[in-house]
Design an enzyme around this catalytic site. Sequence first.
Site, PDB file in Angstrom:
ATOM      1  CE1 TYR A   1     -11.405   5.359   2.552  1.00 25.76           C
ATOM      2  CE2 TYR A   1     -13.137   5.585   4.183  1.00 25.76           C
ATOM      3  CZ  TYR A   1     -11.955   5.003   3.762  1.00 25.76           C
ATOM      4  OH  TYR A   1     -11.351   4.077   4.558  1.00 25.76           O
TER       5      TYR A   1
ATOM      6  CE1 TYR B   1      -2.575   4.226   0.742  1.00 26.52           C
ATOM      7  CE2 TYR B   1      -0.989   3.876   2.484  1.00 26.52           C
ATOM      8  CZ  TYR B   1      -2.238   3.677   1.962  1.00 26.52           C
ATOM      9  OH  TYR B   1      -3.158   2.933   2.643  1.00 26.52           O
TER      10      TYR B   1
ATOM     11  NE  ARG C   1      -2.764  -0.612   3.526  1.00 30.37           N
ATOM     12  CZ  ARG C   1      -2.660  -1.559   4.465  1.00 30.37           C
ATOM     13  NH1 ARG C   1      -2.873  -2.819   4.150  1.00 30.37           N
ATOM     14  NH2 ARG C   1      -2.360  -1.257   5.710  1.00 30.37           N
TER      15      ARG C   1
HETATM   16  C1  LIG Z   1      -7.138   4.328   5.734  1.00 30.08           C
HETATM   17  S1  LIG Z   1      -8.222   4.625   7.077  1.00 30.08           S
HETATM   18  C2  LIG Z   1      -9.218   5.900   6.391  1.00 30.08           C
HETATM   19  C3  LIG Z   1      -9.996   6.709   7.400  1.00 30.08           C
HETATM   20  C4  LIG Z   1     -10.843   7.803   6.768  1.00 30.08           C
HETATM   21  N1  LIG Z   1      -9.994   8.774   6.112  1.00 30.08           N
HETATM   22  C5  LIG Z   1     -11.731   8.527   7.767  1.00 30.08           C
HETATM   23  O1  LIG Z   1     -11.694   9.756   7.778  1.00 30.08           O
HETATM   24  O2  LIG Z   1     -12.455   7.873   8.496  1.00 30.08           O
HETATM   25  C6  LIG Z   1      -9.179   3.187   7.056  1.00 30.08           C
HETATM   26  C7  LIG Z   1      -9.700   2.839   8.428  1.00 30.08           C
HETATM   27  O3  LIG Z   1     -10.681   3.786   8.799  1.00 30.08           O
HETATM   28  C8  LIG Z   1     -11.730   3.157   9.496  1.00 30.08           C
HETATM   29  N2  LIG Z   1     -12.946   3.230   8.667  1.00 30.08           N
HETATM   30  C9  LIG Z   1     -13.046   3.514   7.363  1.00 30.08           C
HETATM   31  N3  LIG Z   1     -14.328   3.454   6.956  1.00 30.08           N
HETATM   32  C10 LIG Z   1     -15.054   3.105   8.044  1.00 30.08           C
HETATM   33  C11 LIG Z   1     -16.418   2.846   8.281  1.00 30.08           C
HETATM   34  N4  LIG Z   1     -17.337   2.914   7.297  1.00 30.08           N
HETATM   35  N5  LIG Z   1     -16.791   2.508   9.529  1.00 30.08           N
HETATM   36  C12 LIG Z   1     -15.907   2.402  10.531  1.00 30.08           C
HETATM   37  N6  LIG Z   1     -14.604   2.622  10.374  1.00 30.08           N
HETATM   38  C13 LIG Z   1     -14.175   2.965   9.144  1.00 30.08           C
HETATM   39  C14 LIG Z   1     -11.306   1.689   9.679  1.00 30.08           C
HETATM   40  O4  LIG Z   1     -10.611   1.568  10.917  1.00 30.08           O
HETATM   41  C15 LIG Z   1     -10.392   1.507   8.502  1.00 30.08           C
HETATM   42  O5  LIG Z   1      -9.507   0.426   8.698  1.00 30.08           O
END
Ligand SMILES: C[S@@+](CC[C@H](N)C(=O)[O-])C[C@H]1O[C@@H](n2cnc3c(N)ncnc32)[C@H](O)[C@@H]1O
Length: 269
Positions: A94, A72, A68
């Site tokens: 997102y 990036y 990953r």
């Molecule tokens: C690379 S991070 C991105 C976070 C994202 N930028 C945010 O603002 O929430 C990915 C992590 O965010 C959390 N995450 C992303 N989408 C989620 C969701 N729909 N519900 C709960 N946790 C989420 C999880 O812990 C996941 O492994």
Amino acid sequence: MKTESTGSLVVVGTGITVSGQMTLITESLLKTADIVLSVVTESALINLQMINSNVVCLRNLYEQGKSRALTYQKMTQRIVDEVKSGKKVVAAFYGHPGVFVNPSHVAIKQLKSEGYSAEMLPGISAEDCLVADLGLDPSHYGCQSYEATQFLLRQYTLDPHMMQIIWQIGSIADFTHNKHRTSHPGLTLLRDELLKYFSPSHKIIIYEASTIPIAAPRIEYLELRDLAAVIPKPITTMVIPSKGLPEFDMKTMTKLKLTPAIFEQQLFG
Ligand SMILES: C[S@@+](CC[C@H](N)C(=O)[O-])C[C@H]1O[C@@H](n2cnc3c(N)ncnc32)[C@H](O)[C@@H]1O
């Protein structure tokens, strides 16, 4: 600083649901961008394409089984190159574009150091959804928040009086893009580490905010002892509610001429 005619970057967040969680300023910037570089889900991408006709999906840079970190770097390079070619670029991620996102921060830092205009606007993150869906106010007990692998690998001191948010439990010690992961041995290590601070019967929450406005979130309450049996997704976050507030520091209480009763009445009403 480069002039207005040179390229610029604004990094925005589209929220967690496919639509409806974007701020007005984000939507307006998306409309007027020369190019939108997006790292959002397929459904959210369709939404972006209705706002701007020139959307390039950077998710295609992910390759199954590949690092990953390398992806990036490629995303960052693409963002920087588009700005340097003179375009008004909006990079849309997102959630919140600065929460657990690497290319957004790196691209802004690099472009700013070279005199370009580059900034980030906030978005609704998974943590924001979690506070709303679970009804847990991070100020009540205090809150600690970690990336799962880093939490295991570093000698953190967890305070069990605070709420714990543990991100990325679906990819412990796996640094590749892996859509087909079936076993999660890291969860056993995570459980064992957490058992140093919480009892086996302490309730934990497996949480996935809904990505579709009308759908329900995944909210599963279970005991810490059962963590290893959880099947997490890439979007799963774990929440560990506090085991209760710590005792008062009566010396400081006296110095501030307060009593526990006055403090609790004033702060929590
Ligand atoms: C690379 S991070 C991105 C976070 C994202 N930028 C945010 O603002 O929430 C990915 C992590 O965010 C959390 N995450 C992303 N989408 C989620 C969701 N729909 N519900 C709960 N946790 C989420 C999880 O812990 C996941 O492994």
